[in-house]
Write a protein that holds these residues in place. Structure first.
Motif, short mmCIF file in Angstrom:
data_model
loop_
_atom_site.label_atom_id
_atom_site.label_comp_id
_atom_site.label_asym_id
_atom_site.label_seq_id
_atom_site.Cartn_x
_atom_site.Cartn_y
_atom_site.Cartn_z
N SER A 66 0.80 -1.23 0.00
CA SER A 66 0.00 0.00 0.00
C SER A 66 0.82 1.28 0.00
N GLY A 67 2.14 1.17 0.13
CA GLY A 67 3.00 2.35 0.08
C GLY A 67 2.67 3.34 1.18
N ARG A 85 -17.96 0.02 10.32
CA ARG A 85 -16.81 -0.60 11.01
C ARG A 85 -15.94 -1.33 9.98
N ILE A 86 -14.67 -0.95 9.94
CA ILE A 86 -13.74 -1.55 8.98
C ILE A 86 -12.45 -1.96 9.70
N ASN A 87 -12.03 -3.19 9.47
CA ASN A 87 -10.72 -3.64 9.93
C ASN A 87 -9.79 -3.62 8.73
N ASN A 88 -8.78 -2.77 8.77
CA ASN A 88 -7.90 -2.54 7.63
C ASN A 88 -6.51 -3.07 7.91
N ARG A 89 -6.18 -4.21 7.31
CA ARG A 89 -4.85 -4.79 7.49
C ARG A 89 -3.97 -4.36 6.32
N VAL A 90 -2.77 -3.91 6.63
CA VAL A 90 -1.86 -3.39 5.61
C VAL A 90 -0.58 -4.21 5.61
N VAL A 91 -0.22 -4.76 4.45
CA VAL A 91 1.02 -5.52 4.29
C VAL A 91 1.93 -4.73 3.36
N GLU A 92 2.97 -4.13 3.92
CA GLU A 92 3.87 -3.25 3.17
C GLU A 92 5.30 -3.46 3.68
N PRO A 93 6.25 -3.81 2.80
CA PRO A 93 7.61 -4.13 3.26
C PRO A 93 8.47 -2.94 3.67
N SER A 94 8.16 -1.73 3.17
CA SER A 94 9.00 -0.57 3.43
C SER A 94 8.64 0.08 4.77
N GLU A 116 -10.15 0.45 11.98
CA GLU A 116 -9.06 -0.04 12.83
C GLU A 116 -7.96 -0.57 11.91
N CYS A 117 -6.76 0.00 12.06
CA CYS A 117 -5.65 -0.37 11.18
C CYS A 117 -4.71 -1.36 11.85
N ASP A 118 -4.28 -2.34 11.08
CA ASP A 118 -3.35 -3.37 11.53
C ASP A 118 -2.18 -3.37 10.54
N PHE A 119 -1.08 -2.70 10.92
CA PHE A 119 0.05 -2.52 10.01
C PHE A 119 1.07 -3.66 10.17
N ARG A 120 1.48 -4.23 9.04
CA ARG A 120 2.46 -5.32 9.07
C ARG A 120 3.57 -5.04 8.07
N GLN A 121 4.78 -4.87 8.61
CA GLN A 121 5.92 -4.61 7.75
C GLN A 121 6.43 -5.94 7.20
N GLN A 122 5.87 -6.36 6.08
CA GLN A 122 6.20 -7.64 5.48
C GLN A 122 6.02 -7.57 3.97
N LYS A 123 6.75 -8.44 3.27
CA LYS A 123 6.43 -8.70 1.89
C LYS A 123 5.22 -9.63 1.87
#
Length: 293
Positions: A66-67, A85-94, A116-123
Motif C-alpha cells: 500500500s505504500g 466498522r472496517i478492519n484494515n490490514r496493511v502488508v507493506e515491506p517498506s 481499525e488499522c493493523d500494520f504489518r511490515q512484510q512482503k
C-alpha cells in the motif's frame, strides 16, 4: 545497449526519493487516484460489497503493497460511507512508507473514524508464509504486482483469501501504454528485482483459472516536457526515474541519451499538445469477483 557500467538509481535512496517526488508531481499521481476513487470505484467495488456484506458486520480489508497510503485512505473514506466498522490490514515491506501511511491515517482520524488499522511490515510472500487464515471482503493491490516474486501464484493466493462475494482490486500498467512500449524498447534499464508485467499478464493469469473479473481502463499522462530541457534539474530527475540510472545525463553516453529521448518523445510513447510532451501511462483497474456459493 550496455548499461551495466551505469550507476543504479537505487544505490542512492535520497536521490531516488527526489526523483520519485518529481514523477508524482508531473503525473498528478495522487489526484488521479482520488478522481478514480470518486468515480469508477463506487459501483464496481463499493456497490458490489454492499450487496454482499451484512450491514452489521465488520468489513475486513487487506491492502497489499500500500505504500504511503494515499490510495488506500481514499478508498477507505469511500467505503466508510457504507460500512461503519472496517478492519484494515496493511502488508507493506517498506518501513519508511509504512510510517508515512500511519501518519496519514492519523491525520485523517476524523474521516476514518471506525477504521481499525493493523500494520504489518512484510512482503506479501512473508505474510503468506506466516499462515494467517483471515479471510477478507476486499483486497487492494495498487501498482504492487511488479514487485512480487511470482505475481501469478500471488494472485491465486489473494483470491483464496477472499470470502465468497468479495472483491480484489488490481491496478496495473496497460499493455497499450507508451511507458510499456518504452520498457519493451529498453529492457536494459529495468532492475532485475522487478517483473515488468502488464494488465494483459494479470488477465491471462485469471483467464487460465476461470476467475471472473471486469476491466476498467483509465487514461494517465506524465508531463515529460522538462526532460528535453538540458538545463532543467527537474527534467534531469525525471529522466533518472524513467531510466533507473543515477545522474543519467552525466553518466550515460551521448548516443544512448539521444536514442532514449527520441523514443520517449516519439508518437510510439507520447503525445504532443499545448507545447508539451506527455508520456502515455494508461493503467487498467481489474476488479476480481469471487462468486457466492
Amino acid at each position: 545497449m550496455d548499461t551495466k557500467s551505469l550507476p543504479s538509481l537505487f544505490n542512492d535512496p535520497g536521490h531516488y526519493v527526489k526523483a520519485f517526488k518529481v514523477f508524482c508531481a508531473r503525473s498528478a499521481k495522487f489526484r488521479t487516484y482520488s478522481d478514480w476513487v470518486d468515480g469508477v470505484f463506487s459501483e464496481p467495488v463499493v456497490g458490489k460489497l454492499q450487496a454482499t456484506v451484512d450491514g452489521r458486520e465488520e468489513l475486513r480489508v487487506l491492502g497489499v503493497g500500500s505504500g504511503s497510503g494515499e490510495m488506500d485512505c481514499a478508498m477507505l473514506e469511500k467505503l466508510k460511507r457504507r460500512f461503519p466498522r472496517i478492519n484494515n490490514r496493511v502488508v507493506e515491506p517498506s518501513c519508511e512508507l509504512l510510517g508515512q501511511y500511519k501518519a496519514l491515517a492519523q491525520s485523517k482520524a476524523h474521516e476514518l473514524q471506525g477504521v481499525e488499522c493493523d500494520f504489518r511490515q512484510q512482503k506479501l510472500e512473508q505474510y503468506e508464509k506466516a499462515g494467517d487464515a483471515t479471510k477478507f471482503h476486499f483486497i487492494s493491490a495498487v501498482h504492487c504486482m511488479y514487485h512480487l516474486d511470482d505475481y501469478d501464484s500471488s494472485l491465486e493466493y489473494l483470491y483464496n483469501c477472499l470470502i465468497p462475494g468479495g472483491a480484489i482490486l488490481v491496478i496495473h500498467l496497460s499493455e497499450n501504454s507508451g511507458l510499456c512500449r518504452y520498457r519493451e524498447r529498453f529492457p536494459c534499464f529495468q532492475p532485475s528485482d522487478h517483473n515488468y508485467s502488464t494488465s494483459a499478464d494479470i488477465r491471462s493469469s485469471l483467464d487460465r483459472r476461470g476467475i471472473p473479473y471486469t476491466q476498467h481502463p483509465y487514461p494517465v499522462r506524465l508531463d515529460i516536457t522538462k526532460c528535453f530541457d538540458q538545463a532543467s534539474e527537474e527534467g534531469g530527475l525525471l529522466v533518472d526515474f524513467l531510466t533507473n540510472v543515477l545522474n543519467y545525463r552525466k553518466t550515460a553516453p551521448e548516443d544512448m541519451q539521444r536514442t532514449v529521448m527520441e523514443c520517449l518523445g516519439s508518437s510510439l510513447c507520447s503525445e504532443s499538445k499545448n507545447d508539451g510532451i506527455y508520456l502515455n501511462m494508461d493503467w487498467d483497474a481489474i476488479v476480481i469477483s469471487k462468486p457466492q456459493h
